[in-house]
Design an enzyme around this catalytic site. Structure first.
Site, PDB file in Angstrom:
ATOM      1  N   MET A   5     -22.295  31.663  -7.505  1.00  0.00           N
ATOM      2  CA  MET A   5     -22.624  33.012  -7.048  1.00  0.00           C
ATOM      3  C   MET A   5     -21.968  33.271  -5.687  1.00  0.00           C
ATOM      4  O   MET A   5     -22.389  34.168  -4.945  1.00  0.00           O
ATOM      5  CB  MET A   5     -24.143  33.191  -6.967  1.00  0.00           C
ATOM      6  CG  MET A   5     -24.772  33.083  -8.348  1.00  0.00           C
ATOM      7  SD  MET A   5     -26.326  33.969  -8.507  1.00  0.00           S
ATOM      8  CE  MET A   5     -27.311  33.111  -7.327  1.00  0.00           C
ATOM      9  N   GLY A   6     -20.933  32.480  -5.352  1.00  0.00           N
ATOM     10  CA  GLY A   6     -20.234  32.699  -4.098  1.00  0.00           C
ATOM     11  C   GLY A   6     -21.013  32.145  -2.921  1.00  0.00           C
ATOM     12  O   GLY A   6     -21.890  31.297  -3.084  1.00  0.00           O
ATOM     13  N   HIS A  12     -20.299  23.341  -3.071  1.00  0.00           N
ATOM     14  CA  HIS A  12     -19.428  23.871  -4.131  1.00  0.00           C
ATOM     15  C   HIS A  12     -18.089  23.115  -4.133  1.00  0.00           C
ATOM     16  O   HIS A  12     -17.538  22.819  -5.198  1.00  0.00           O
ATOM     17  CB  HIS A  12     -19.152  25.356  -3.912  1.00  0.00           C
ATOM     18  CG  HIS A  12     -20.377  26.226  -4.030  1.00  0.00           C
ATOM     19  ND1 HIS A  12     -21.010  26.767  -2.945  1.00  0.00           N
ATOM     20  CD2 HIS A  12     -21.078  26.635  -5.110  1.00  0.00           C
ATOM     21  CE1 HIS A  12     -22.046  27.475  -3.352  1.00  0.00           C
ATOM     22  NE2 HIS A  12     -22.112  27.412  -4.659  1.00  0.00           N
ATOM     23  N   GLN A 128     -32.020  24.093 -13.868  1.00  0.00           N
ATOM     24  CA  GLN A 128     -30.963  24.960 -14.404  1.00  0.00           C
ATOM     25  C   GLN A 128     -30.039  24.145 -15.315  1.00  0.00           C
ATOM     26  O   GLN A 128     -29.666  24.590 -16.409  1.00  0.00           O
ATOM     27  CB  GLN A 128     -30.167  25.578 -13.251  1.00  0.00           C
ATOM     28  CG  GLN A 128     -28.894  26.267 -13.678  1.00  0.00           C
ATOM     29  CD  GLN A 128     -28.249  27.036 -12.551  1.00  0.00           C
ATOM     30  OE1 GLN A 128     -28.676  28.146 -12.243  1.00  0.00           O
ATOM     31  NE2 GLN A 128     -27.236  26.475 -11.921  1.00  0.00           N
ATOM     32  N   SER A 161     -26.709  27.981  -0.387  1.00  0.00           N
ATOM     33  CA  SER A 161     -26.281  29.238   0.233  1.00  0.00           C
ATOM     34  C   SER A 161     -27.437  29.876   0.990  1.00  0.00           C
ATOM     35  O   SER A 161     -27.234  30.731   1.847  1.00  0.00           O
ATOM     36  CB  SER A 161     -25.770  30.196  -0.836  1.00  0.00           C
ATOM     37  OG  SER A 161     -24.819  29.540  -1.628  1.00  0.00           O
ATOM     38  N   ARG A 162     -28.661  29.491   0.650  1.00  0.00           N
ATOM     39  CA  ARG A 162     -29.820  30.079   1.328  1.00  0.00           C
ATOM     40  C   ARG A 162     -30.044  29.488   2.723  1.00  0.00           C
ATOM     41  O   ARG A 162     -30.788  30.069   3.518  1.00  0.00           O
ATOM     42  CB  ARG A 162     -31.089  29.824   0.529  1.00  0.00           C
ATOM     43  CG  ARG A 162     -31.123  30.611  -0.739  1.00  0.00           C
ATOM     44  CD  ARG A 162     -32.271  30.179  -1.596  1.00  0.00           C
ATOM     45  NE  ARG A 162     -32.190  30.898  -2.850  1.00  0.00           N
ATOM     46  CZ  ARG A 162     -33.178  31.562  -3.391  1.00  0.00           C
ATOM     47  NH1 ARG A 162     -34.343  31.586  -2.820  1.00  0.00           N
ATOM     48  NH2 ARG A 162     -33.026  32.203  -4.528  1.00  0.00           N
TER      49      ARG A 162
HETATM   50  O1  PAF Z   1     -26.181  28.066  -9.831  1.00  0.00           O
HETATM   51  C1  PAF Z   1     -25.705  29.222  -9.685  1.00  0.00           C
HETATM   52  O2  PAF Z   1     -24.966  29.510  -8.727  1.00  0.00           O
HETATM   53  C2  PAF Z   1     -26.058  30.290 -10.704  1.00  0.00           C
HETATM   54  O3  PAF Z   1     -27.360  30.154 -11.155  1.00  0.00           O
HETATM   55  C3  PAF Z   1     -25.069  30.372 -11.864  1.00  0.00           C
HETATM   56  C4  PAF Z   1     -25.074  29.097 -12.694  1.00  0.00           C
HETATM   57  C5  PAF Z   1     -23.669  30.623 -11.343  1.00  0.00           C
HETATM   58  C6  PAF Z   1     -25.441  31.520 -12.802  1.00  0.00           C
HETATM   59  O4  PAF Z   1     -25.459  32.738 -12.123  1.00  0.00           O
END
Ligand code: PAF
Length: 254
Positions: A5-6, A12, A128, A161-162
């Site tokens: 999500m940038g 990342h 997730q 990111s938070r």
């Molecule tokens: O982990 C994330 O950044 C998001 O949940 C994802 C997997 C890109 C889906 O929007």
């Protein structure tokens, strides 16, 4: 493919490194997915920094970026939702209704758009990963999923990111999360197997701060169901709210 999500950070960057080891062509996606925010102010506060993100992607040799707009992703007549039963009702799913349907829907769309052979996700969002794994298996998606280890700041805080939204004081208090997980790992290494004891090891460190604990649980890595007795590979999952900011972390017992 590395879906994001940038607001990219070193966590990342490590996903891109893992992707490079496995694939000739690495595609990043950046899309702040409104469907997965059950709180619209959280969505609005999500940091946006596309120029900086592109620089980081270039520095890490990412070949392609897919960064669609919300309108491209979800036309006005968009009506589909991908829902995974059971595993999405627990933990993050219990506190954030609809969150995982939002994630599953967008990840399905990203996979359809990019048709990756391999997709890399971070361990920090452990649930997730489990949800996407269930979906890929159930829907016969021909994609190999890789879970890359959580990258931490020098002091142990899981990169997120938070984190930029934390005040200096909250940032300091947030260290209790990783310290609590380490305390539980130390107990496990010394032979403790009783889940309540391991959970209390985490909670006792966090409760010294002003963080509100949403959950600390010891779960099975595949089903995410509570386990009463820990074994290697069981996972301790934590969610706290600090200064209104939700922080999650986890540790796979070794
Ligand atoms: O982990 C994330 O950044 C998001 O949940 C994802 C997997 C890109 C889906 O929007």
């Amino acid at each position: 493919m590395v879906p994001t999500m940038g607001a990219l950070h070193q966590g990342h960057a490590s996903l891109f490194e893992v992707a490079h080891q496995l694939a000739d062509v690495v595609v990043a996606t950046i899309f702040v997915n409104p469907l997965q925010f059950n709180n619209s102010s959280d969505f609005k506060k999500y940091p946006l920094q596309l120029d900086r993100d592109v620089q980081l992607l270039e520095e890490h040799g990412v070949h392609y970026l897919y960064a669609p707009t919300v309108d491209t992703m979800y036309g006005s007549d968009f009506s589909t939702s991908v829902h995974i039963e059971g595993i999405t009702d627990l933990l993050e799913g219990a506190s954030r209704p609809g969150h995982f349907s939002g994630v599953a829907t967008v990840v399905t769309k990203l996979f359809s758009a990019g048709r990756p052979d391999i997709a890399v996700f971070g361990q920090k969002d452990f649930q997730q990963f489990a949800v996407i794994q269930r979906m890929v298996s159930d829907l016969d998606m021909p994609i190999r999923l890789i879970m890359a280890p959580t990258i931490r700041e020098r002091d142990g805080l899981a990169m997120s990111s938070r984190n930029v939204r934390l005040s200096t004081a909250a940032r300091q208090q947030a260290l209790a999360i990783s310290q609590g997980l380490l305390a539980a790992q130390a107990q496990f290494a010394s032979g403790i197997r009783e889940s309540q004891q391991l959970i209390e090891a985490v909670e006792s460190v966090i409760s010294l701060t002003s963080a509100e604990i949403d959950y600390v649980k010891l779960v099975d890595a595949k089903t995410l169901q509570d386990t009463t007795s820990a074994s290697e590979g069981s996972v301790i999952v934590v969610a706290v709210i600090l200064d209104g900011i939700r922080l999650i972390d986890n540790h796979i017992l070794v």
